[in-house]
Enzyme design. Structure first.
Site, short mmCIF file in Angstrom:
data_model
loop_
_atom_site.label_atom_id
_atom_site.label_comp_id
_atom_site.label_asym_id
_atom_site.label_seq_id
_atom_site.Cartn_x
_atom_site.Cartn_y
_atom_site.Cartn_z
N ASP A 45 0.87 -1.16 0.00
CA ASP A 45 0.00 0.00 0.00
C ASP A 45 0.92 1.23 0.00
O ASP A 45 2.12 1.12 0.21
CB ASP A 45 -0.89 -0.03 1.25
CG ASP A 45 -1.81 1.17 1.34
OD1 ASP A 45 -2.35 1.58 0.30
OD2 ASP A 45 -1.98 1.71 2.44
N ASP A 63 -1.94 -0.82 5.97
CA ASP A 63 -2.18 -0.26 7.31
C ASP A 63 -3.61 0.18 7.55
O ASP A 63 -3.95 0.61 8.65
CB ASP A 63 -1.25 0.93 7.55
CG ASP A 63 -1.61 2.13 6.69
OD1 ASP A 63 -2.18 1.93 5.59
OD2 ASP A 63 -1.33 3.27 7.10
N ASP A 77 -7.33 -2.19 3.51
CA ASP A 77 -6.36 -3.23 3.16
C ASP A 77 -6.69 -4.58 3.78
O ASP A 77 -6.11 -5.59 3.40
CB ASP A 77 -4.96 -2.82 3.63
CG ASP A 77 -4.48 -1.52 3.00
OD1 ASP A 77 -4.73 -1.34 1.80
OD2 ASP A 77 -3.88 -0.70 3.71
#
Length: 637
Positions: A245, A451, A455
């Site tokens: 990410d 995080d 996700d």
């Protein structure tokens, strides 16, 4: 096998806790608005959000959660969507824009027309994806469980065969009678069989994996890496693709001023004066970009937070603010805010704005006394170790991906800085989940570092889910590995530690098998015809205990683990002063500011009601999530 079942139950309980936390994020209550045909409010009542239906109108006040997915029909504001999209800058919203359930209204009063009931909204879809991903995971299995199913029956059979062999030899007088005349044929043979059965007890095999995993997880915790169970150790060794990410993982997760451009003017205001003026104008700001300007002024200039507050303050959500500071008329905002006040933009300033936008930054312009004087470039700065970690992974033939909810221009800029070839931008939770499953279908063992709540489905679906301690609780629950120090280099340490631990497990198995290969024949009496020395069952039992101790001692040697020198010597350059360009990450939201309080008495709302036919249908799951910043955010606002 009970160890594996116990660990499986723990994993399932952890998953259930994460899902409960997700569901608790949904607003429990909603303010339902009843309107007459003229758009006047007839009645407002508080109901359970689960009772909302498509087409209902709900009121969302400042600081409250949006009860479910919908479209704004009155008002403008900024919405904190970080829990869904993972992007830290609030997104400006106005009439006609879509909002996501469970996101937070940060500024003004909103009236929202419901397009999805809570059970079919974005948050519910994330929960369903996470449940599906967890259900696809194989249960945790120990090496010892597999081996014991074969080993134990074989030893029992071997013990019986040992007794049969020695009894047959004694009964047929094929061996000297002096060997067994004192004990008798049965007892003589039986003691050999018992020694085989006792010395080959698979305790060492049973301890080989869990002791190494226990010590390995303890070493990881000492190094700031939380590793959840033996499955993570086994999987990390075989990773062939790594998905990152962006916000909060590759970047620090908040915007900072990376560059400041000062336009020439005939006034006597210095760089210090201009930046201090901007900070004082932003003194009452609650917006993340305003806070970034204040932090920049505190760090680099003589800004005193106790100075007088600005006068005649006015702010417009999604555009900017104006006020008077020390007799100077100050405007701060985006390009449309400058155009609204007819502030001329010189060709030099125009060129600089274009350069900053090409770098993926957000341009915030400050005009003083009707002259455009300062352009702030704000970006979400890359973590200093990010480029080194990406390079290290690529050197080891691990395919690196970046999957982000940010716009394409921003994502491509960051990818160029980090030399990442595979990029997925404007990704919602379902897109990240699908990327993981596609990579797995191609034969990859996939790890992901994320995080945010957005996700969590992908973290649950991948082979090795990684999160950072600064992330959401849901992401950390879904992950198998958590970086407690938020240092990306710990990923490399975790991969190396997992390989070291797995090698130790295999070494424990080698020692266990070697012990059995040597011990079982001796216990069976292979040396007895030469030495007439037999291994008594009690001595065999002691040898068995010593084998278990040796395996435990072997596992405890893992406590001496230290990261390889090449990982310890990684140089992480400190970020340079913000006025110098550096590899950073931008945001796509416009400059916004907290508006004055909205008067609510005698409200007559000019609603722009949308026909239900234009809403997303309940079965439309092509994209889970809304409000992803577009590539042309500056033009849109």
């Amino acid at each position: 096998t009970w160890v594996g079942k116990y660990l499986e139950c723990i994993a399932k309980g952890r998953t259930s806790a994460a899902l409960r936390q997700l569901m608790e994020m949904q607003a429990d209550k909603a303010s339902l608005i009843h309107l007459n045909p003229q758009g006047e409010i007839l009645k407002e009542e508080e109901i359970d959000s689960a009772l909302l239906c498509r087409g209902d109108i709900v009121k969302v006040i400042r600081g409250s959660k949006v009860p479910t997915d919908g479209v704004i029909v009155f008002g403008s504001t900024t919405i904190d969507e970080s829990m869904i999209t993972g992007e830290s800058v609030p997104v400006s919203k106005t009439v006609g824009d879509r909002v996501i359930g469970a996101t937070v209204n940060q500024e003004g009063l909103l009236y929202v027309q419901v397009t999805q009931s809570p059970e079919s909204g974005t948050l519910s879809k994330i929960v369903k994806l996470m449940q599906e991903a967890q259900s696809l995971k194989a249960p945790i299995q120990q090496y010892a469980d597999k081996i014991s199913t074969i080993f134990v029956p074989c030893i029992v059979v071997l013990s019986i065969l040992t007794w049969v062999l020695w009894y047959s030899l004694a009964a047929s007088s094929s061996i000297p009678m002096s060997w067994y005349d004192q004990e008798g044929e049965f007892v003589f043979s039986f003691l050999f069989a018992m020694a085989v059965l006792v010395i080959a007890c698979p305790c060492a095999l049973g301890l080989a994996t869990p002791t190494a995993v226990m010590v390995g997880t303890g070493v990881g915790a000492r190094l700031g890496i939380l590793i959840k169970g033996g499955r993570a150790f086994e999987t990390a060794k075989h990773i062939t693709a790594f998905v990152f990410d962006k916000t909060g993982t590759l970047t620090i997760g908040r915007p900072v001023i990376s560059r400041v451009f000062m336009a020439q003017s005939e006034d006597l205001l210095s760089e210090n004066d201009l930046v201090t003026l901007a900070a004082r104008a932003e003194a009452n700001s609650e917006h993340v970009l305003g806070k970034a300007i204040i932090e920049y002024a505190k760090a680099n200039f003589n800004y005193d937070a106790s100075t007088a507050t600005p006068l005649d303050f006015e702010a417009v959500s999604g555009r900017g603010l104006q006020c008077k500071v020390d007799g100077n008329q100050v405007l701060i905002g985006n390009r449309s805010w400058m155009d609204h006040h007819k502030i001329p933009i010189s060709a030099l300033v125009e060129m600089e704005i274009g350069n900053m936008q090409n770098e993926g930054g957000i341009c915030v312009i400050m005009a003083v006394n009707s002259q455009a004087r300062v352009v702030f470039n704000l970006r979400d700065t890359l973590k200093p170790e990010a480029a080194t970690v990406i390079h290290y992974l690529k050197e080891r033939n691990i395919e690196v991906w970046m999957c982000t909810g940010d716009n394409k221009r921003t994502a491509d800029f960051v990818a160029r800085q980090l030399q990442i070839d595979n990029v997925v931008s404007e990704a919602v939770p379902n897109d990240k989940y699908l990327l993981i499953t596609k990579l797995q279908a191609r034969g990859h063992k996939v790890a992901m570092l994320g995080d945010g709540i957005n996700d969590s489905p992908a973290l649950a679906a991948c082979d090795l889910g990684c999160s950072v301690a600064s992330g959401t609780d849901i992401a950390m629950e879904a992950a198998s590995l958590v970086l407690m120090k938020n240092d990306l280099r710990d990923i490399l340490v975790a991969l190396d530690l997992s390989q070291t631990t797995l090698r130790r497990i295999k070494l424990n198995f080698v020692w266990s098998f070697l012990y059995n290969i040597l011990g079982v024949p001796i216990a069976a009496g292979i040396l007895y015809p030469v030495s007439q020395v037999r291994l008594p069952p009690e001595v065999a039992s002691l040898a068995m205990a010593l084998s278990s101790v040796s395996v435990i001692m072997s596992s405890l040697l893992l406590k001496r683990y230290k990261p390889p020198k090449e990982l310890q010597s990684f140089a992480c350059s400190s970020p340079t002063r913000s006025t110098v360009s550096s590899p950073n990450q931008p945001f796509s939201s416009p400059f916004t500011q907290v508006p004055p309080p909205v008067k609510q008495e005698n409200i007559v709302i000019e609603l722009t009601l949308l026909p239900l036919a234009t809403m997303h249908s309940k079965n439309d799951t092509s994209r889970v999530g809304v409000g992803v910043p577009s590539d042309n955010s500056d033009d849109e606002h």
